[in-house]
Write an enzyme that holds these catalytic residues in place. Structure first.
Site, PDB file in Angstrom:
ATOM      1  N   HIS A 106      84.396  29.751  83.380  1.00 38.20           N
ATOM      2  CA  HIS A 106      85.616  30.661  84.018  1.00 38.20           C
ATOM      3  C   HIS A 106      85.208  31.781  84.681  1.00 38.20           C
ATOM      4  CE1 HIS A 106      87.737  27.383  82.182  1.00 38.20           C
ATOM      5  NE2 HIS A 106      88.050  27.663  80.984  1.00 38.20           N
ATOM      6  N   HIS A 180      95.039  28.412  84.101  1.00 38.80           N
ATOM      7  CA  HIS A 180      94.642  27.919  82.649  1.00 38.80           C
ATOM      8  C   HIS A 180      96.051  27.958  81.682  1.00 38.80           C
ATOM      9  CE1 HIS A 180      92.182  27.234  79.516  1.00 38.80           C
ATOM     10  NE2 HIS A 180      90.949  27.347  80.009  1.00 38.80           N
ATOM     11  N   GLU A 317      93.983  21.661  83.861  1.00 41.16           N
ATOM     12  CA  GLU A 317      93.614  22.530  84.918  1.00 41.16           C
ATOM     13  C   GLU A 317      92.847  21.833  85.918  1.00 41.16           C
ATOM     14  OE1 GLU A 317      90.655  25.123  82.417  1.00 41.16           O
ATOM     15  OE2 GLU A 317      91.659  23.794  80.781  1.00 41.16           O
TER      16      GLU A 317
HETATM   17  C1  BGC Z   1      87.385  24.519  78.742  1.00 41.39           C
HETATM   18  C2  BGC Z   1      87.317  24.653  77.104  1.00 41.39           C
HETATM   19  C3  BGC Z   1      87.505  26.258  76.807  1.00 41.39           C
HETATM   20  C4  BGC Z   1      88.684  26.690  77.197  1.00 41.39           C
HETATM   21  C5  BGC Z   1      88.986  27.966  76.994  1.00 41.39           C
HETATM   22  C6  BGC Z   1      88.852  24.922  78.906  1.00 41.39           C
HETATM   23  O1  BGC Z   1      88.929  24.838  80.388  1.00 41.39           O
HETATM   24  O2  BGC Z   1      87.107  23.309  79.224  1.00 41.39           O
HETATM   25  O3  BGC Z   1      85.955  24.254  76.878  1.00 41.39           O
HETATM   26  O4  BGC Z   1      87.341  26.303  75.374  1.00 41.39           O
HETATM   27  O5  BGC Z   1      88.664  26.235  78.668  1.00 41.39           O
HETATM   28  O6  BGC Z   1      88.066  28.901  77.647  1.00 41.39           O
END
Ligand code: BGC
Length: 352
Positions: A106, A180, A317
């Site tokens: 991310h 998110h 997402e």
């Molecule tokens: C990911 C997860 C992660 C979450 C929070 C999601 O987009 O796929 O694996 O734990 O985000 O960071």
């Protein structure tokens, strides 16, 4: 239709951050902060017209300044994982922050979720909006190129929250933006999301290894617990003995949205049976990460004192496939100077 601006608080270095409220005549009300471009609340009506806040998060800025798993935030420069925090572009290897085991997740340690975006309210008759702009310098979190990103959030009378992302660069780079938000259509804090019924418009998904990096394969969902071609409760198969679910601790997979990427098409529909709230997701993105909040562990207390336990929120997402910079077989995430990255996603709130 209305858009209002009010102060939300100050960051640790004293920068004032705002909260924008977008509302329509159906009672739908969405609050977004320019801190991380975060969707702070979505008040959505049920079949009786009762409003509930259907996104997980915090009441004040202080909540968002603490470590949290990207509640409502914009994610960039690259949503989801990049294997080993490395990729090669035009023969040059770039090293990114490793903030998820050996992987980059991310956007790194200070991604777009922690940026203070320049904000401008966009009033209007048929829709109201919030335009956010952020310039990420060359080398930010290890990525090449100065990237200028804009995100336009709009709300219209059809209860559609539209998110339109664009980005340009001055050097060849990679980009993959998303939001998110964690949803619970019964209301944030109203228990787990296992009874929510989900339909995913995806015939195939990208299988993963034990660090949740795609193997590069596209595999049919048919006959697996990842088959959501019909509305199916999230909890119906989530505890089934299945390698995919074991690897991810539940649903945490990238689904390949049916139909041509680049055109807006249905990605998902979610129905909450008690309140009748429905959310539909439309996108131009090639994929959608369906994440069932497996890593929420009851250590975070959010709005109205609610404790966010495992699987009390889900995310959809919309994105390019994880680790695309290392997977030439996946749709490209490379952005060249002179070109524009574009992505449009719509979250539509209905009842049934
Ligand atoms: C990911 C997860 C992660 C979450 C929070 C999601 O987009 O796929 O694996 O734990 O985000 O960071």
């Amino acid at each position: 239709m209305d858009v209002k601006q009010q102060p939300f608080g100050q960051t640790k270095d004293g920068t004032v951050v705002d909260l924008f409220t977008l509302s329509n005549d159906n009672g739908l009300e969405i609050k977004i902060s320019n801190y991380g471009g975060t969707i702070v609340s979505v008040l959505a009506p049920d079949t009786q017209g009762n409003l509930a806040d259907v996104v997980l998060g915090f009441e004040d800025l202080a909540g968002y300044l603490q470590p949290h798993p990207y509640f409502g935030a914009l994610v960039g420069r690259f949503a989801n994982r990049i294997a080993g925090g490395k990729f090669t572009l035009q023969g040059v290897e770039y090293t990114l922050a490793r903030n998820n085991g050996q992987n980059h997740l991310h956007g790194g340690l200070k991604g777009f979720d922690k940026a203070i975006w320049q904000a401008e309210a966009v009033p209007g008759e048929v829709e109201v909006g919030l335009k956010l702009t952020h310039v990420s310098p060359d080398g930010d979190e290890g990525y090449p190129g100065k990237l200028r990103a804009t995100v336009l959030y709009t709300l219209n009378i059809d209860n559609e929250l539209k998110i339109h992302y664009t980005a340009t660069t001055d050097r060849t780079t990679v980009v993959n933006l998303t939001n998110h938000a964690y949803f619970n259509l019964a209301g944030a804090g109203a228990g787990d999301i296992l009874e929510h019924e989900v339909m995913l418009n995806a015939d195939v998904f990208t299988p993963i290894d034990e660090t949740l990096i795609p193997t590069g394969e596209l595999r049919s969902v048919s006959g697996t617990p990842l088959d959501f071609s019909e509305l199916t409760p999230i909890g119906a198969r989530i505890n089934q003995e299945d390698e995919q679910l074991r690897l991810a601790g539940g649903y945490d997979h990238n689904f390949v949205v049916n139909g041509p990427a680049g055109t807006v098409r249905l990605a998902a529909r979610v129905h909450e049976p008690v309140t009748g709230r429905v959310m539909e997701v439309y996108t131009t993105a090639p994929g959608t990460q369906f994440y069932s909040g497996n890593f929420l562990d009851g250590t975070i207390t959010g709005k109205a004192g609610a404790v966010y336990h495992k699987r009390t929120g889900f995310c959809l997402e919309t994105q390019h496939f994880p680790d695309s910079p290392n997977k030439p077989e996946f749709p490209t995430t490379v952005l060249e100077p002179g070109d524009e990255y574009r992505q449009t996603t719509i979250y539509k709130f209905l009842t049934r």
